[in-house]
Design a protein around this motif. Structure first.
Motif, short mmCIF file in Angstrom:
data_model
loop_
_atom_site.label_atom_id
_atom_site.label_comp_id
_atom_site.label_asym_id
_atom_site.label_seq_id
_atom_site.Cartn_x
_atom_site.Cartn_y
_atom_site.Cartn_z
N UNK A 157 4.03 7.98 1.16
CA UNK A 157 3.77 6.85 0.12
C UNK A 157 2.17 6.58 0.60
N UNK A 194 0.24 11.21 -6.12
CA UNK A 194 1.41 12.06 -5.56
C UNK A 194 1.33 13.62 -5.36
N UNK A 195 0.72 13.88 -6.39
CA UNK A 195 0.70 15.28 -6.43
C UNK A 195 -0.46 15.65 -5.23
N UNK A 206 1.48 -2.45 3.35
CA UNK A 206 0.90 -2.02 2.11
C UNK A 206 -0.29 -2.64 1.74
N UNK A 260 -1.28 -4.49 -3.61
CA UNK A 260 -1.21 -3.18 -3.24
C UNK A 260 -1.12 -2.37 -4.67
N UNK A 261 -1.66 -1.25 -4.73
CA UNK A 261 -1.75 -0.32 -6.06
C UNK A 261 -0.46 0.20 -5.93
N UNK A 262 0.14 0.92 -7.32
CA UNK A 262 1.14 1.72 -7.30
C UNK A 262 0.66 3.07 -7.14
N UNK A 263 1.41 4.03 -6.51
CA UNK A 263 1.37 5.33 -6.25
C UNK A 263 1.31 6.34 -7.69
N UNK A 264 0.24 6.61 -8.05
CA UNK A 264 0.21 7.39 -9.48
C UNK A 264 0.45 8.78 -9.23
N UNK A 265 0.89 9.31 -10.42
CA UNK A 265 1.50 10.72 -10.52
C UNK A 265 0.44 11.66 -10.03
N UNK A 266 -0.76 11.58 -10.32
CA UNK A 266 -1.81 12.57 -9.65
C UNK A 266 -2.12 12.40 -8.37
N UNK A 326 0.87 15.79 -1.69
CA UNK A 326 1.44 16.87 -0.98
C UNK A 326 0.91 17.92 -0.22
#
Lengths: 541, 251
Positions: free
Chosen positions: B74, B193-194, B40, B185-191, B197
């Motif tokens: 991820x 994650x979108x 990570x 390490x940064x968090x996985x943001x919703x945008x 895909x």
């Protein structure tokens, strides 16, 4: 009329004693070095005679009407009592050491302090029964104590009650791996039970920030709620049985381990949530859910409160059976946590948002749950309900999200004086109260709102540098009246304790309270169990 | 410049691991798996370098069975642009991983290869060093600080070594392995994650890369460390001497 006059002259004489005391007493713990209105103090602090008890306790920061007087029908300890206890429990379990008494006399928030001279630590139910039998015959008041993490002053003495701490009764009696039924003694610390069950593949149905210190006996006696209530329900449903000791020393063995048992009146429910005023819980049998492998957690930002509400409705529908926690905190709470706690990181550092929501799901299939959560969150984002959010990618990230939410009470303590209110309100109305309080208090104090949105439970906290009567005047009784008007509960999960002992009428009808009084009189005729708390003082006379 | 980051799917760091009853290994069924924490950190460093304008693309690579794709997703959600999955059914030892990476480097031609210093399941701490050796590239391992110079095409790496900190200057292309204090390490943001895909994950098989996975190492047994015995409180010096002499046999 006379009562009023007596009270005011009493107050005048009190005041002069107060002024004398203020100059000599030092309570650095409560004041943080500042000399202001002290939350609690004992008038006759310097006289540590065993026989002398404090006649009056005047809580400076609370409203005038709550002057608690020590019930004169209670006896005071004498050396014969001490030797009886020493002979019954052994020297080690009878504590009179001042330093240790200091800790057990003070509650977690350092808001309430008693002046008990005796701490007892029984190791078996039989010892508890003997203690209570003796105290009942001697008319000695008793405070049952567990982890002492309560927030309404219910776990510490008001005057010189004998403290019966169940911390030494911490054995796990049995665990059935097939049904998940755990039988343990009341002094088991919640976190230890969680670790034990973790090895077996199960979890406790309740989880709260105080888990490192709180004991299951206390949790049951106060019907603790916590973070997982939205999924697993309240302790009334999960406690299958308990063993309790009544005030006269009778042991009620209701320690069943059956899911279904409709034989007679289900008395255990009386002890769940009665805060130690009807009996001391000594053993608990609790149904534990299996530990499911897939846990996912998301930390989200919402623009306004109505988005939070709509998000909750959508979550209950779209996430359904896998939703296991739904918490919220407002921008003030987040700010407080980031400033006062170490090692806390803002998951959404780009900007500060008005509301933060924490959603946790627990299920049995990792990829299925993940997809479901992601689909729900993405559609909520597209629908404008969420402005931003992150999903935890591993357990460490998940713990850090929980640290933020669970750390709010701690951050509030560090920020100075805090007035805590725990209310159940209809979800649509919940935040209106916070806004109202902000308008009322203006610059006097900071108002913080957070809580278990999934259960309609708001933790309203007012934070200020010091305790100040002006602040209190603006809060009480406005908060209680507001709650009562919306048919809410003035104590959703914290209980009544000492803090709200006279406030029950805001949420319960007089006939109901009268019946409660009758039950108390029946089970504890001398009123020795946790006196001055839970029910209004007027019921005793 | 392209940066390639190798990531590994391991048992989550916070899980209490249990040894399988047949002592053949650690229990991994029904246990939470995540990206190796050091990987990570490696990915975070690559993303930072890209965000500062010094690199154009970050490619995440993982090797193993099909569930490696979760880890790659991820990585894509954190911000990687593309991912490569090398399909392999068995556990791979570091030398094999290094050989596979060498083939991928020949295909992709990155200017920098970043890995975590070690994986938390085997604690080998070998892959970074081996791939540098196979490629003949300079290596900066246990990096706690990385500074780039685009014109001179060098990387200055602070390494955490036993004696303190050592600073090395590496000509690019180079291999860097990351240590704990390099970044958060940064968090996985919703945008993100979108967006992830729709990012491509390319699959390679071992035959395509022409690498043999013949392992020279065989795991014989995995056991738990012996449980610590409770301490004993002694009441006199004589008792202490007696115990040291007769039980511990140290005097």
């Amino acid at each position: 009329m006379e009562k009023l006059r007596a009270t005011s002259s009493l107050r005048r004489s009190l005041k002069s004693i107060l002024n004398r005391q203020l100059s000599s007493v030092s309570e650095p713990r409560y004041l943080n070095g500042k000399r202001s209105c002290q939350p609690t103090f004992n008038l006759i602090r310097d006289h540590r005679n065993l026989g002398e008890a404090n006649p009056i306790l005047y809580r400076c920061f609370s409203s005038v009407s709550t002057v608690v007087q020590r019930n004169p029908s209670f006896s005071t300890l004498n050396p014969d009592d001490i030797s009886y206890f020493k002979q019954l429990l052994g020297e080690k379990s009878v504590i009179q050491d001042e330093d240790r008494l200091e800790t057990v006399n003070t509650d977690w928030m350092h808001k309430y302090k008693g002046s008990s001279k005796l701490l007892l630590q029984p190791r078996t139910t039989e010892e508890v029964a003997q203690i209570l039998k003796y105290c009942n015959s001697r008319r000695l008041a008793v405070v049952p104590q567990g982890g002492n993490t309560g927030l309404v002053g219910g776990s510490v003495p008001v005057f010189d009650e004998v403290i019966v701490n169940l911390g030494s009764m911490n054995n796990i009696i049995s665990f059935d791996k097939v049904s998940g039924i755990l039988v343990c003694e009341a002094g088991c610390i919640l976190e230890n039970l969680i670790s034990f069950l973790d090895n077996q593949g199960f979890i406790m149905p309740l989880d709260l920030g105080a888990k490192g210190s709180c004991q299951i006996g206390g949790n049951v006696s106060t019907n603790a709620g916590g973070l997982r209530l939205v999924r697993y329900g309240s302790l009334h449903g999960n406690v299958l049985g308990l063993e309790a000791v009544l005030a006269n020393g009778d042991v009620l063995d209701m320690l069943g381990t059956l899911r279904k048992d409709n034989t007679g009146y289900d008395l255990k429910h009386l002890f769940v949530g009665s805060e130690g005023s009807l009996g001391i819980v000594t053993k608990v049998s609790i149904l534990t859910p299996p530990k499911l492998s897939s846990e996912n957690i998301a930390f989200l930002a919402c623009r306004d409160y109505s988005s939070c509400q709509k998000l909750l409705m959508e979550a209950k529908r779209k996430l359904g059976e896998i939703l296991s926690a739904f918490e919220f905190l407002d921008i003030q709470a987040m700010d407080l946590v980031l400033n006062h706690l170490d090692g806390v990181r803002n998951p959404l550092p780009a900007t500060m948002h008005n509301f933060y929501v924490l959603i946790e799901t627990t299920g049995s299939d990792e990829s299925y749950d993940r997809e479901k959560l992601e689909a729900f969150l993405l559609s909520s984002m597209e629908g404008g309900l969420i402005s931003d959010g992150v999903i935890a990618q591993d357990i460490n990230q998940a713990s850090s999200f929980w640290r933020i939410r669970e750390g709010v009470p701690e951050a509030l303590m560090k920020a100075g004086a805090v007035y805590k209110y725990d209310l159940s309100l209809p979800v649509e109305k919940m935040y209106d109260l916070v806004d109202d309080m902000r308008t009322r208090l203006g610059d006097l104090a900071r108002v913080i709102g957070y809580g278990h949105l999934g259960d309609g439970n708001l933790h309203l906290n007012v934070s200020a540098a010091q305790y100040d009567d002006r602040i209190l005047e603006q809060i009480e009784p406005y908060v209680y009246e507001w709650t009562s008007k919306h048919r809410g509960s003035i104590s959703a999960e914290h209980g009544l304790g000492l803090m709200k002992a006279n406030k029950i009428y805001y949420s319960k009808s007089p006939e109901t309270v009268k019946t409660m009084g009758s039950i108390k009189k029946l089970l504890d005729p001398n009123g020795i169990l946790n006196p001055y708390k839970v029910l209004p003082h007027s019921l005793n006379s | 410049m392209k940066i390639m980051v190798a990531v590994k799917r391991v048992v989550d760091y916070a899980v209490k691991i249990r040894v399988k009853p047949d002592k053949s290994g650690v229990e991994t069924q029904n246990v939470k798996m995540s990206m190796n924490p050091f990987c990570e950190i490696a990915l975070e460093e690559a993303l930072k370098i890209k965000e500062s304008g010094l690199a154009k693309e970050v490619v995440a690579v993982s090797m193993g069975p099909s569930n490696c794709v979760d880890t790659l997703r991820t990585g894509l959600a954190m911000g990687a642009d593309r991912a490569i999955h090398v399909e392999a059914s068995r556990d791979l030892v570091p030398l094999t991983v290094a050989k596979l990476l060498k083939k991928l480097v020949e295909i992709e031609n990155p200017g920098l290869l970043i890995l975590g210093k070690q994986a938390i399941d085997d604690d080998c701490n070998q892959t970074g060093q081996m791939i540098a050796g196979l490629l003949g590239w300079p290596q900066g391992t246990f990096a706690s600080k990385v500074v780039f110079d685009k014109e001179k095409q060098v990387a200055t790496v602070d390494r955490e070594v036993d004696g303190g900190l050592e600073t090395l200057c590496l000509d690019l292309p180079a291999v860097i392995t990351t240590d704990l204090r390099l970044n958060q390490p940064r968090y996985a943001t919703l945008p993100n994650i979108m967006k992830a895909k729709s990012k491509p994950i390319k699959k390679f098989t071992l035959e395509e890369l022409n690498v043999e996975i013949k392992s020279d190492i065989e795991v014989v047994q995995v056991i738990e460390p012996p449980k610590r015995k409770a301490g004993v409180i002694l009441s006199s010096v004589d008792e202490l001497i007696d115990k040291l002499k007769n039980e511990a046999h140290v005097i």
